[in-house]
Motif scaffolding. Structure first.
Motif, mmCIF file in Angstrom:
data_model
loop_
_atom_site.group_PDB
_atom_site.id
_atom_site.type_symbol
_atom_site.label_atom_id
_atom_site.label_comp_id
_atom_site.label_asym_id
_atom_site.label_seq_id
_atom_site.Cartn_x
_atom_site.Cartn_y
_atom_site.Cartn_z
ATOM 1 N N PRO A 75 -31.410 -3.364 -26.843
ATOM 2 C CA PRO A 75 -31.579 -4.980 -26.772
ATOM 3 C C PRO A 75 -30.821 -5.678 -25.579
ATOM 4 O O PRO A 75 -29.528 -5.057 -25.341
ATOM 5 N N GLY A 76 -31.048 -6.538 -25.181
ATOM 6 C CA GLY A 76 -30.264 -7.234 -23.978
ATOM 7 C C GLY A 76 -30.858 -7.032 -22.788
ATOM 8 O O GLY A 76 -30.563 -7.527 -21.768
ATOM 9 N N LYS A 125 -32.426 -22.287 -35.868
ATOM 10 C CA LYS A 125 -32.279 -21.545 -36.894
ATOM 11 C C LYS A 125 -31.003 -21.952 -37.827
ATOM 12 O O LYS A 125 -29.778 -21.551 -37.949
ATOM 13 N N ARG A 136 -29.292 -6.912 -17.658
ATOM 14 C CA ARG A 136 -28.725 -6.893 -19.042
ATOM 15 C C ARG A 136 -27.404 -7.584 -19.125
ATOM 16 O O ARG A 136 -26.397 -7.531 -18.263
ATOM 17 N N ALA A 137 -27.147 -8.425 -20.192
ATOM 18 C CA ALA A 137 -25.975 -9.307 -20.342
ATOM 19 C C ALA A 137 -24.971 -8.685 -21.095
ATOM 20 O O ALA A 137 -25.268 -7.604 -21.659
ATOM 21 N N HIS A 153 -22.388 -7.674 -23.881
ATOM 22 C CA HIS A 153 -22.671 -7.854 -25.552
ATOM 23 C C HIS A 153 -21.205 -8.550 -25.776
ATOM 24 O O HIS A 153 -20.460 -8.250 -26.368
ATOM 25 N N SER A 212 -34.156 -8.977 -29.621
ATOM 26 C CA SER A 212 -34.455 -8.545 -28.496
ATOM 27 C C SER A 212 -33.129 -9.083 -27.470
ATOM 28 O O SER A 212 -32.975 -8.285 -26.297
ATOM 29 N N GLU A 238 -26.829 -19.961 -34.409
ATOM 30 C CA GLU A 238 -26.229 -19.527 -33.320
ATOM 31 C C GLU A 238 -25.217 -20.355 -32.538
ATOM 32 O O GLU A 238 -24.236 -19.864 -31.720
ATOM 33 N N LYS A 266 -32.132 -12.519 -26.893
ATOM 34 C CA LYS A 266 -31.899 -13.837 -26.485
ATOM 35 C C LYS A 266 -30.831 -14.587 -26.645
ATOM 36 O O LYS A 266 -30.265 -15.040 -26.019
ATOM 37 N N SER A 267 -30.465 -14.500 -27.968
ATOM 38 C CA SER A 267 -29.245 -15.361 -28.450
ATOM 39 C C SER A 267 -27.973 -14.804 -27.821
ATOM 40 O O SER A 267 -27.296 -15.704 -27.383
ATOM 41 N N GLN A 281 -39.475 -16.983 -28.956
ATOM 42 C CA GLN A 281 -40.249 -15.716 -29.120
ATOM 43 C C GLN A 281 -41.447 -15.780 -28.274
ATOM 44 O O GLN A 281 -41.928 -14.678 -27.639
HETATM 45 N N1 LIG Z 1 -27.000 -7.580 -24.070
HETATM 46 C C1 LIG Z 1 -26.687 -6.670 -24.946
HETATM 47 N N2 LIG Z 1 -26.079 -5.621 -25.050
HETATM 48 C C2 LIG Z 1 -25.875 -4.863 -26.421
HETATM 49 N N3 LIG Z 1 -26.480 -5.275 -27.434
HETATM 50 C C3 LIG Z 1 -27.116 -6.336 -27.414
HETATM 51 C C4 LIG Z 1 -27.364 -7.162 -26.555
HETATM 52 N N4 LIG Z 1 -28.020 -8.492 -26.801
HETATM 53 C C5 LIG Z 1 -28.276 -8.192 -27.848
HETATM 54 N N5 LIG Z 1 -27.725 -7.148 -28.416
HETATM 55 C C6 LIG Z 1 -28.058 -6.673 -29.962
HETATM 56 O O1 LIG Z 1 -29.020 -6.974 -30.264
HETATM 57 C C7 LIG Z 1 -29.035 -7.818 -31.544
HETATM 58 C C8 LIG Z 1 -29.927 -8.967 -31.390
HETATM 59 O O2 LIG Z 1 -29.553 -9.831 -30.473
HETATM 60 P P1 LIG Z 1 -30.078 -11.212 -30.486
HETATM 61 O O3 LIG Z 1 -29.569 -12.030 -31.795
HETATM 62 O O4 LIG Z 1 -29.554 -11.794 -29.311
HETATM 63 O O5 LIG Z 1 -31.593 -11.247 -30.706
HETATM 64 P P2 LIG Z 1 -32.769 -12.415 -30.566
HETATM 65 O O6 LIG Z 1 -33.484 -12.101 -29.484
HETATM 66 O O7 LIG Z 1 -31.681 -13.782 -30.499
HETATM 67 O O8 LIG Z 1 -33.114 -12.447 -31.954
HETATM 68 P P3 LIG Z 1 -33.859 -13.194 -32.916
HETATM 69 O O9 LIG Z 1 -35.157 -13.855 -32.213
HETATM 70 O O10 LIG Z 1 -34.081 -12.832 -34.382
HETATM 71 O O11 LIG Z 1 -33.219 -14.499 -33.036
HETATM 72 C C9 LIG Z 1 -27.635 -8.435 -31.392
HETATM 73 O O12 LIG Z 1 -27.100 -8.522 -32.580
HETATM 74 C C10 LIG Z 1 -26.818 -7.158 -30.766
HETATM 75 O O13 LIG Z 1 -26.506 -6.119 -31.513
#
Ligand SMILES: Nc1ncnc2c1ncn2[C@@H]1O[C@H](COP(=O)(O)OP(=O)(O)OP(=O)(O)O)[C@@H](O)[C@H]1O
Ligand SMILES: [Mg+2]
Length: 455
Positions: free
Chosen positions: A388-389, A215, A404-405, A407, A189, A219, A191-192, A334
């Motif tokens: 996502p984001g 993990k 939204r942050a 990318h 979603s 990260e 977060k990272s 999560q």
């Molecule tokens: N702000 C954003 N703008 C555009 N795409 C994004 C953004 N944030 C995340 N994404 C896309 O979503 C993907 C997953 O993001 P991220 O790794 O931060 O998810 P996560 O929530 O940390 O997942 P996990 O719980 O599996 O670690 C990224 O690889 C990226 O392609």
């Protein structure tokens, strides 16, 4: 001559159409802002009337009309104090008429959005009787480009621009105003990426970064040059947390020592947190980032359960006492609910800054916003997996906003951390956890079935 004008008009229209599709931000600056301002001024009175935002004529105006034998005066709309275009939209400041309140406008924002043909409208009360409508001209969260943040000497030294809000404003994470934060969201979603942006914002500041990334460090370890301490598994995490609690105790001892001097001096301010200490004596503030926090709370054996209890106790102590010692928590996970066991809800209650990325169910969203705002819970569930984001963030006024942050790729973040590696402070209490930044040899890990390439 006539042909020439037609050609110019066609070229401008085609250019505007192309810009609108491909580069909405440029379109807005070149054409959109002017067109939207004209549209709003032309439609203003009828839209206000249609949205029920006018007031009937006052008694004395009716009496005057009757005496002068004139037609009955019309209802009046709020007076426009200012219409200002911005990089992403328009700001309309209105003076309310007697009998109106700010709630009328916040309830009508969706109707105003449609009527004025804007992407988004939000309203807030500036002062008694004055309401500001912030309108966005295009979907600013579709492709986030951060504007240059405003800086001023009076601003908190730990205020990081981290994302863009739906209304085009910058969303800041201010550690001095909101010391601890919790970021929730389903897997993938964003977060990272959000946390990576935080690290990028913090890297140029005078702050120590400490991290736990369960993990296996994928990260945070690439950013190791800017980190004073890192842990990539629950065992090391426990030692790191206990070292940080010891560091916190040292900082409090230092503040106590300074207080004794201050008590002897009648007029001096008495220090109660690190920011009251003179700059030369002040310990470096620590931002402590945890990715995938649930890993720290899971256990499969009695030994692991004991370890878990010690980890959660240390985290609760840091959350309760850390602020004045300049230790700020930023926790990502999560889910972060009572099913993770004793102490979790107590820890959650200490984490004031809430951000929820896309979640799969209402209970996960409630973990972030249940006790703050039911609307925010709904907004977090409605985020689409295609974006996502996008997240819902609580703000300092008690409200919430969609953000939204940008990318930021891991490569960019690594480059930035390397560029600021010289700012990484040495914390003696955490020296044992300072990541080694030696070159990594890929040959040491092999999980794929493919035969190694031999040249
Ligand atoms: N702000 C954003 N703008 C555009 N795409 C994004 C953004 N944030 C995340 N994404 C896309 O979503 C993907 C997953 O993001 P991220 O790794 O931060 O998810 P996560 O929530 O940390 O997942 P996990 O719980 O599996 O670690 C990224 O690889 C990226 O392609
Ligand atoms: Mg992640």
């Amino acid at each position: 001559m006539g042909e020439f004008i037609v050609i110019v008009l066609v070229v401008v229209t085609v250019a505007a159409g192309l810009l609108r599709r491909r580069r909405p931000a440029w379109y807005w600056v070149c054409f959109g802002a002017v067109l939207a301002s004209v549209r709003i001024l032309v439609r203003y009175a009828s839209v206000m009337e249609a949205c029920g935002l006018t007031v009937p004529p006052s008694r004395w105006r009716l009496a005057l009309a009757r005496m002068a034998n004139r037609p009955v005066p019309e209802s009046r709309s709020p007076r426009i104090l200012r219409l200002r275009p911005t990089r992403t939209g328009l700001v309309l400041r209105l003076k309310l008429r007697p009998g109106q309140d700010a709630f009328d406008f916040s309830a009508a924002t969706d109707r105003l959005r449609h009527s004025f043909g804007m992407q988004g409208v939000s309203s807030r009360e500036l002062r008694s009787g004055v309401v500001e409508l912030r309108m966005t001209g295009y979907d600013v969260l579709k492709c986030v480009r951060m504007p240059a943040p405003k800086t001023s000497a009076s601003m908190s030294p730990l205020r990081v621009p981290v994302a863009l809000r739906e209304d085009g404003a910058i969303h800041y994470r201010d550690y001095r105003a909101v010391p601890h934060g919790l970021t929730l969201g389903a897997t993938q979603s964003g977060k990272s990426v959000y946390q990576r942006n935080l690290v990028c914002g913090l890297a140029p500041l005078d702050v120590a970064l400490v991290g736990i990334d369960c993990k296996q460090g994928v990260e945070l370890f690439p950013l190791a040059r800017r980190f004073s301490a890192l842990a990539d598994n629950p065992d090391t995490a426990l030692d790191l947390l206990e070292a940080l609690v010891a560091h916190m105790a040292d900082v409090y001892q230092l503040i106590r020592a300074e207080q004794r001097i201050s008590v002897a001096v009648p007029d001096a301010e008495i220090a109660a947190d690190i920011w009251d200490l003179p700059a030369g004596l002040r310990p470096t503030p620590v931002v402590f980032l945890v990715d995938e926090v649930a890993e720290l709370a899971l256990f499969a054996s009695k030994d692991e359960e004991r370890r878990r209890d010690r980890i959660i106790t240390a985290l609760v102590r840091l959350a309760q006492l850390g602020r004045a010692a300049g230790i700020y928590l930023e926790i990502c996970g999560q889910r972060f609910g009572s099913e993770l066991g004793k102490g979790i809800t107590m820890l959650r209650a200490q984490l004031t800054g809430r951000t929820a990325h896309r979640v799969n169910d209402e209970t996960s969203a409630s973990m972030a916003f249940g006790d703050i705002s039911p609307d925010a819970v709904l907004a977090a569930i409605q985020i689409s997996p295609d974006t996502p984001g996008i997240a819902v963030a609580g703000d300092s006024t008690g409200g919430w906003a969609r953000i939204r942050a940008p990318h930021t790729s891991l490569r960019d973040a690594v480059n930035l951390c390397n560029a600021h590696a010289d700012r990484t402070p040495d914390l003696p209490a955490l020296a044992a956890f300072r990541p080694a930044v030696a070159a990594f040899s890929p040959a040491s890990v092999s999980l794929s079935k493919a035969a190694p390439v031999t040249a």
